[in-house]
Design an enzyme around this catalytic site. Structure first.
Site, PDB file in Angstrom:
ATOM      1  N   HIS A 118       0.871  -1.176   0.000  1.00 23.27           N
ATOM      2  CA  HIS A 118       0.000   0.000   0.000  1.00 23.27           C
ATOM      3  C   HIS A 118       0.916   1.237   0.000  1.00 23.27           C
ATOM      4  CE1 HIS A 118      -2.726   2.966   1.891  1.00 23.27           C
ATOM      5  NE2 HIS A 118      -3.714   2.210   1.487  1.00 23.27           N
ATOM      6  N   ASP A 195       2.830  -4.949   8.133  1.00 24.26           N
ATOM      7  CA  ASP A 195       1.635  -4.117   7.994  1.00 24.26           C
ATOM      8  C   ASP A 195       0.414  -5.045   8.088  1.00 24.26           C
ATOM      9  OD1 ASP A 195      -0.601  -2.839   7.026  1.00 24.26           O
ATOM     10  OD2 ASP A 195       0.370  -1.989   5.256  1.00 24.26           O
ATOM     11  N   GLN A 198      -4.671  -5.420   6.717  1.00 27.76           N
ATOM     12  CA  GLN A 198      -5.639  -6.335   6.078  1.00 27.76           C
ATOM     13  C   GLN A 198      -5.592  -7.741   6.659  1.00 27.76           C
ATOM     14  OE1 GLN A 198      -7.931  -5.282   4.107  1.00 27.76           O
ATOM     15  NE2 GLN A 198      -7.139  -3.287   3.529  1.00 27.76           N
ATOM     16  N   LYS A 221     -10.733  -0.681  10.208  1.00 29.71           N
ATOM     17  CA  LYS A 221     -10.854  -1.852   9.324  1.00 29.71           C
ATOM     18  C   LYS A 221     -11.280  -3.097  10.103  1.00 29.71           C
ATOM     19  CE  LYS A 221      -7.396  -0.168   6.031  1.00 29.71           C
ATOM     20  NZ  LYS A 221      -8.181   0.237   4.859  1.00 29.71           N
ATOM     21  N   CYS A 359      -4.674   2.503  -3.804  1.00 28.98           N
ATOM     22  CA  CYS A 359      -3.457   3.000  -3.140  1.00 28.98           C
ATOM     23  C   CYS A 359      -2.286   2.047  -3.334  1.00 28.98           C
ATOM     24  CB  CYS A 359      -3.682   3.238  -1.648  1.00 28.98           C
ATOM     25  SG  CYS A 359      -4.843   4.541  -1.318  1.00 28.98           S
TER      26      CYS A 359
END
Ligand code: PLP
Length: 400
Positions: A118, A195, A198, A221, A359
């Site tokens: 991202h 990261d 997600q 999220k 993104c």
């Protein structure tokens, strides 16, 4: 699953009901308990945290610190001092890119990222690169969106100082072998940031098991409020890094001659924190924990597999990303229908998907495309949602 907990799913849009919300990778909807907890705190507790001797301030502080403990437990961190509240994944990564590069990197040193990052995990390092003269090295991916681990191993040299890689791709649904990525980084004597924007919403994460040095995720999220997120960092690194921002809460003493900084995690939390949002985040984590992350994972996997099989029955449909081990995100293209047209027409049918580059412009370039249509699932989605999407696409295909 639990649709009644989410008031917005009752909304009628363009006369269509029920709302088919398939934009969960961008943000999830909020269960009533999250919003109620925040409203309750505003109406009955609200006072600034950490600085007050009065009743409400202490109560707000207790709630805020209890939320930190909830986060610690949720990702199985060892200590609450390793849980830093930020505004989200983006701020968490920027914090590391800034403070880690200040403390440990000099001109010519290298950070390894991947081709599927991202923008937040690219641009934050590029800004550090401009300030410090550091260099980004990029792990390539295969045509079906899997990291090339041999190429990753070959990127290390004596200038490599950190690896920063996504756990799950927000475009491809690829689940990267985060534990292996970390292990390889450690074999070369460097730390790794994962990261988790997600991954955290979709399956159980254990930062001690991953052994990652840093882990970032966003509240919004994972059914929590906007404006709050988390940076987990191992104490040994956080202790050695300089503060990110200056202000209240992050200091011990201040004089014009010099300032001493507060202990962890407060050293990295300048200013009034969004203590109402941390309550909301903790409530959201309690909510998903009460359902069970394994149950959420199973449900979403079933939906994803069903959606992939149904989408592939539509002529000329291409799904980007791996065919197996696919997280709850599906990027697709149908014939030569532009993704914007597809998204706009699906919207008119009451189906919310995301379109564009998500993104991840470098990834789009790697795939040789401008953008995709993306459907992403959450715990409240159903097979009916998938059927609505597939039927919608079939109708739109006939129009072209
Ligand atoms: N990383 C990944 C993989 C993402 O999918 C996102 C958001 O879509 C981010 C980082 C940035 O998250 P936020 O905008 O919540 O900071």
């Amino acid at each position: 699953m639990m649709r009644e907990d989410f008031p917005i799913l009752q909304k009628v849009i363009y006369g269509k009901y029920p709302l088919v919300y398939l934009d969960n990778a961008a943000t999830t909807q909020k269960p009533r308990c999250v919003v109620d907890a925040m409203t309750e705190e505003y109406f009955n507790v609200n006072a600034n945290v950490h600085r007050g001797v009065h009743f409400l301030s202490q109560q707000a502080t207790d709630l805020h610190e209890a939320s930190r403990e909830t986060v610690r437990k949720f990702i199985n961190a060892g200590k609450t001092s390793e849980i830093i509240f930020t505004r989200g994944t983006t701020e968490s990564i920027n914090l590391v890119a800034t403070c880690f590069s200040d403390a440990f990197m000099k001109e010519g040193d290298e950070v390894i990222v991947s081709e599927m990052e991202h923008h937040s995990n690219i641009v934050s390092w590029q800004i550090a690169a401009q300030r410090k003269g550091i260099v980004l090295r990029v792990i390539p991916i295969s045509d079906d969106g899997v990291l090339d681990i041999d190429a990753y191993k070959a990127l290390f040299n004596e200038r490599t100082k950190i690896v920063s890689c996504t756990h799950v791709s927000n475009v491809l649904g690829t689940v990267n072998p985060a534990g292996e990525i970390v292990r390889i980084a450690h074999e070369h004597g460097v730390p790794a940031l994962i990261d988790g924007a997600q991954s955290t919403p979709h399956f159980a994460v254990d930062v001690q098991d991953l052994d990652c040095d840093f882990f970032a995720f966003s509240g919004h999220k994972i059914y929590g409020p906007t404006g709050v997120g988390v940076l987990y960092g191992k104490e040994e690194w956080l202790e050695k890094m300089p503060p990110y921002m200056g202000g209240g809460d992050m200091i011990k003493t201040v004089s014009f001659e010099g300032t001493t900084f507060n202990d962890l995690p407060y050293k990295f939390e300048a200013g009034t924190p969004d203590y109402i949002a941390t309550t909301g985040l903790a409530k959201a984590l309690d909510y998903v924990s009460s359902i069970g992350m394994d149950n959420i994972y199973r449900h979403e996997q079933e939906l994803t597999e069903y959606a992939m099989s149904q989408l592939l029955k539509i002529d000329e449909t291409v799904i980007f990303g791996p065919k197996d081990k696919h997280d709850a995100v599906i990027s697709f293209q149908v014939g030569n229908i532009h993704h914007l047209d597809m998204g706009t027409l699906l919207d008119r049918l009451g189906i919310a998907v995301r379109t564009g580059h998500h993104c991840a412009e470098p990834l789009m370039r790697r795939l040789g495309i401008e953008g995709t249509c993306r459907a992403s699932f959450a715990l409240y989605n159903t097979k009916d949602d998938v059927d609505a999407l597939v039927n919608g696409i079939r109708r739109i295909r006939q129009m072209f």
